[in-house]
Design a protein around this motif. Structure first.
Motif, PDB file in Angstrom:
ATOM      1  N   GLN A 288       0.776  -1.401  -0.025  1.00  0.00           N
ATOM      2  CA  GLN A 288       0.129  -0.103  -0.053  1.00  0.00           C
ATOM      3  C   GLN A 288       1.029   1.125  -0.082  1.00  0.00           C
ATOM      4  O   GLN A 288       2.201   1.344   0.358  1.00  0.00           O
ATOM      5  CB  GLN A 288      -0.971   0.093   1.191  1.00  0.00           C
ATOM      6  CG  GLN A 288      -1.884  -1.345   1.380  1.00  0.00           C
ATOM      7  CD  GLN A 288      -2.823  -1.391   2.620  1.00  0.00           C
ATOM      8  OE1 GLN A 288      -3.648  -1.912   2.554  1.00  0.00           O
ATOM      9  NE2 GLN A 288      -2.233  -0.322   3.475  1.00  0.00           N
ATOM     10  N   MET A 289       0.231   2.495  -0.474  1.00  0.00           N
ATOM     11  CA  MET A 289       0.908   3.627  -0.301  1.00  0.00           C
ATOM     12  C   MET A 289       1.684   3.848   1.092  1.00  0.00           C
ATOM     13  O   MET A 289       2.619   4.449   1.172  1.00  0.00           O
ATOM     14  CB  MET A 289       0.083   4.760  -0.589  1.00  0.00           C
ATOM     15  CG  MET A 289      -0.318   4.905  -1.997  1.00  0.00           C
ATOM     16  SD  MET A 289      -1.129   6.584  -2.325  1.00  0.00           S
ATOM     17  CE  MET A 289      -2.642   6.399  -1.334  1.00  0.00           C
ATOM     18  N   CYS A 290       1.163   3.512   2.124  1.00  0.00           N
ATOM     19  CA  CYS A 290       1.627   3.874   3.633  1.00  0.00           C
ATOM     20  C   CYS A 290       0.754   2.518   4.463  1.00  0.00           C
ATOM     21  O   CYS A 290       0.046   1.733   3.888  1.00  0.00           O
ATOM     22  CB  CYS A 290       1.236   5.026   4.007  1.00  0.00           C
ATOM     23  SG  CYS A 290      -0.411   5.252   4.726  1.00  0.00           S
ATOM     24  N   ALA A 291       1.132   2.342   5.553  1.00  0.00           N
ATOM     25  CA  ALA A 291       0.735   1.276   6.366  1.00  0.00           C
ATOM     26  C   ALA A 291      -0.948   1.045   6.502  1.00  0.00           C
ATOM     27  O   ALA A 291      -1.612  -0.101   6.469  1.00  0.00           O
ATOM     28  CB  ALA A 291       1.389   0.989   7.881  1.00  0.00           C
ATOM     29  N   SER A 311       5.037  -0.615 -11.341  1.00  0.00           N
ATOM     30  CA  SER A 311       3.692  -0.555 -11.828  1.00  0.00           C
ATOM     31  C   SER A 311       3.458   1.056 -12.112  1.00  0.00           C
ATOM     32  O   SER A 311       4.058   1.834 -11.586  1.00  0.00           O
ATOM     33  CB  SER A 311       2.734  -1.257 -10.998  1.00  0.00           C
ATOM     34  OG  SER A 311       2.495  -0.266  -9.780  1.00  0.00           O
ATOM     35  N   LYS A 312       2.562   1.114 -13.201  1.00  0.00           N
ATOM     36  CA  LYS A 312       2.148   2.512 -13.615  1.00  0.00           C
ATOM     37  C   LYS A 312       1.270   3.064 -12.241  1.00  0.00           C
ATOM     38  O   LYS A 312       1.646   4.339 -12.194  1.00  0.00           O
ATOM     39  CB  LYS A 312       1.213   2.360 -14.631  1.00  0.00           C
ATOM     40  CG  LYS A 312       1.560   1.903 -15.971  1.00  0.00           C
ATOM     41  CD  LYS A 312       0.753   2.080 -17.328  1.00  0.00           C
ATOM     42  CE  LYS A 312       1.724   1.591 -18.446  1.00  0.00           C
ATOM     43  NZ  LYS A 312       0.678   1.622 -19.708  1.00  0.00           N
ATOM     44  N   ARG A 313       0.781   2.441 -11.467  1.00  0.00           N
ATOM     45  CA  ARG A 313      -0.143   2.822 -10.562  1.00  0.00           C
ATOM     46  C   ARG A 313       0.741   3.766  -9.507  1.00  0.00           C
ATOM     47  O   ARG A 313       0.619   4.722  -8.744  1.00  0.00           O
ATOM     48  CB  ARG A 313      -1.069   1.932  -9.857  1.00  0.00           C
ATOM     49  CG  ARG A 313      -2.182   1.542 -10.651  1.00  0.00           C
ATOM     50  CD  ARG A 313      -3.087   0.871  -9.891  1.00  0.00           C
ATOM     51  NE  ARG A 313      -2.926  -0.438  -9.456  1.00  0.00           N
ATOM     52  CZ  ARG A 313      -3.543  -1.221  -8.598  1.00  0.00           C
ATOM     53  NH1 ARG A 313      -4.626  -0.798  -8.068  1.00  0.00           N
ATOM     54  NH2 ARG A 313      -2.819  -2.323  -8.275  1.00  0.00           N
ATOM     55  N   ARG A 318       3.823   8.480  -7.041  1.00  0.00           N
ATOM     56  CA  ARG A 318       5.040   9.013  -6.386  1.00  0.00           C
ATOM     57  C   ARG A 318       5.245  10.299  -7.394  1.00  0.00           C
ATOM     58  O   ARG A 318       6.157  10.855  -6.817  1.00  0.00           O
ATOM     59  CB  ARG A 318       6.261   7.713  -6.319  1.00  0.00           C
ATOM     60  CG  ARG A 318       5.790   6.689  -5.460  1.00  0.00           C
ATOM     61  CD  ARG A 318       6.808   5.782  -5.601  1.00  0.00           C
ATOM     62  NE  ARG A 318       7.982   6.330  -4.722  1.00  0.00           N
ATOM     63  CZ  ARG A 318       9.397   5.410  -4.656  1.00  0.00           C
ATOM     64  NH1 ARG A 318       9.700   4.594  -5.513  1.00  0.00           N
ATOM     65  NH2 ARG A 318      10.158   6.040  -4.130  1.00  0.00           N
ATOM     66  N   ARG A 319       4.787  10.174  -8.374  1.00  0.00           N
ATOM     67  CA  ARG A 319       5.155  11.528  -9.233  1.00  0.00           C
ATOM     68  C   ARG A 319       4.134  12.504  -9.238  1.00  0.00           C
ATOM     69  O   ARG A 319       4.394  13.503  -9.806  1.00  0.00           O
ATOM     70  CB  ARG A 319       5.513  11.038 -10.617  1.00  0.00           C
ATOM     71  CG  ARG A 319       6.521  10.365 -10.856  1.00  0.00           C
ATOM     72  CD  ARG A 319       7.404   9.467 -12.140  1.00  0.00           C
ATOM     73  NE  ARG A 319       8.423   8.971 -12.148  1.00  0.00           N
ATOM     74  CZ  ARG A 319       8.714   8.164 -13.121  1.00  0.00           C
ATOM     75  NH1 ARG A 319       8.072   8.051 -14.296  1.00  0.00           N
ATOM     76  NH2 ARG A 319       9.740   7.500 -12.913  1.00  0.00           N
TER      77      ARG A 319
END
Length: 351
Positions: A288-291, A311-313, A318-319
């Motif tokens: 996940q993006m974070c926990a 992955s593109k996701r 992140r950008r």
């Protein structure tokens, strides 16, 4: 006039330069690891489920110790040098066969990485504190209020205050606050019940060389639980902003530290860079993006961590330029409330 310096921080918070390099090279510097563990507290603002822990262990969905080690090895190959162990429940209760939290920490340290352990500290005896001090580890303990009845109420246990205090004393006695930099932080969430107590806690922590970890409370994902959260615990953004500025004033006038309240949201004086510099791993292996952003971007049983990061996701996350005002806010909070990981953080105050 005190000379103003940046406050002590934690290694899990990356600088802008470090983040830029990590994103460019498609690497990460940290992982937030949620171990499949029970909890000995019943905090009123926590929406972790003891039934879910039992289900994961009973069905075999929980990562095995060996799977966790394999995940860590993949992370080390991607540049990870810091592991945050954040639960699900109380990490000190983690045990699978002959392996436990200590063997996991020792493995991480042997690989040249450090550990940030989030614990409620109620199980930390003098002996355990001394044992932990010998490891490459920073402890983030828990304290919500300086008042026993209120602390017990928030933790859901009549003995919580005394046990929390004892655990923190043992960590101080073992030398965690004498280390340079300090290896002891204390976490609290901002809620209606402790809002006015936090400046007092902040001063006490600073005087003891404890790093404050004061965080906006992340609401639960499910709508019914959200409704209860907003009624009972929610603190409006304007009041959170005022609190951050009160804490900044304390730091500048009494301790010689300065920081940006906007850029360190949602954790006062610290900020959070996990979304851009790391990932969260759930007890069943979801990335996940974070926990606590409950939206899987892949599972380490199905793809390698390296492939998931390609992955593109992940690249878009992140950008993406989230907001000029608060860098990117709290993505867990934003996603839980809006269902859109790219939305502006609805709890962040306007300038």
């Amino acid at each position: 006039m005190l000379r103003l310096n940046p406050p002590p921080t934690l290694r899990r918070v990356a600088t802008a330069e470090e983040i830029e390099k990590l994103v460019k090279e498609n690497k990460i510097s940290s992982i937030s690891l949620r171990l499949p563990t029970p909890c000995n507290l019943n905090c009123v603002y926590c929406y972790g489920s003891k039934d879910e822990y039992r289900r994961l262990r009973a069905t075999g969905e929980a990562l095995t110790y060996n799977e966790i080690i394999e995940t860590l090895n993949q992370a080390f190959n991607l540049g990870v040098n810091n592991i945050s162990i954040v639960g699900d429940g109380e990490p000190l209760l983690y045990k699978v066969g002959q392996e436990d939290l200590h063997s996991l920490i020792d493995y991480i340290n042997d690989k040249g990485a450090s550990v940030i352990l989030f614990t409620n500290a109620t199980l930390i005896t003098e002996e355990l504190a001394k044992k932990l001090f010998k490891k490459d580890i920073v402890i983030v303990a828990k304290q919500n209020s300086p008042y026993p009845l209120k602390q017990n109420l928030l933790c859901g246990k009549s003995w919580a205050y005394s046990r929390l205090e004892e655990g923190i004393r043992n960590l101080i006695g073992a030398g965690f606050t004498r280390a340079k930099p300090s290896r002891l932080a204390i976490h609290t969430v901002i809620c209606q019940q402790n809002y006015e107590d936090i400046p007092q806690l902040w001063r006490d922590w600073r005087r003891k060389n404890i790093i404050p970890y004061v965080q906006v409370c992340v609401p639960p994902l499910h709508k019914e639980e959200q409704k209860e959260f907003l009624e009972k615990y929610y603190v409006e953004p304007r009041k959170v902003r005022d609190l951050f500025h009160r804490l900044l004033k304390i730091d500048e006038e009494e301790f010689g530290y300065t920081w940006d309240p906007n850029k360190t949201y949602p954790i006062a004086a610290l900020g959070c860079s996990v979304v851009l510099s790391g990932v969260g791993i759930t007890p069943n292996g979801n990335v996940q993006m974070c926990a606590y952003t409950e939206h899987s971007l892949g599972n380490i049983r199905e793809k390698s961590l390296s492939d998931i990061l390609k992955s593109k996701r992940i690249k878009r996350i992140r950008r993406f330029k989230y907001s000029d005002g608060c860098f990117y806010g709290c993505r867990a909070l934003t996603f839980n409330l809006t269902g859109n990981r790219f939305a502006n953080d609805p709890f962040f105050w306007e300038k």
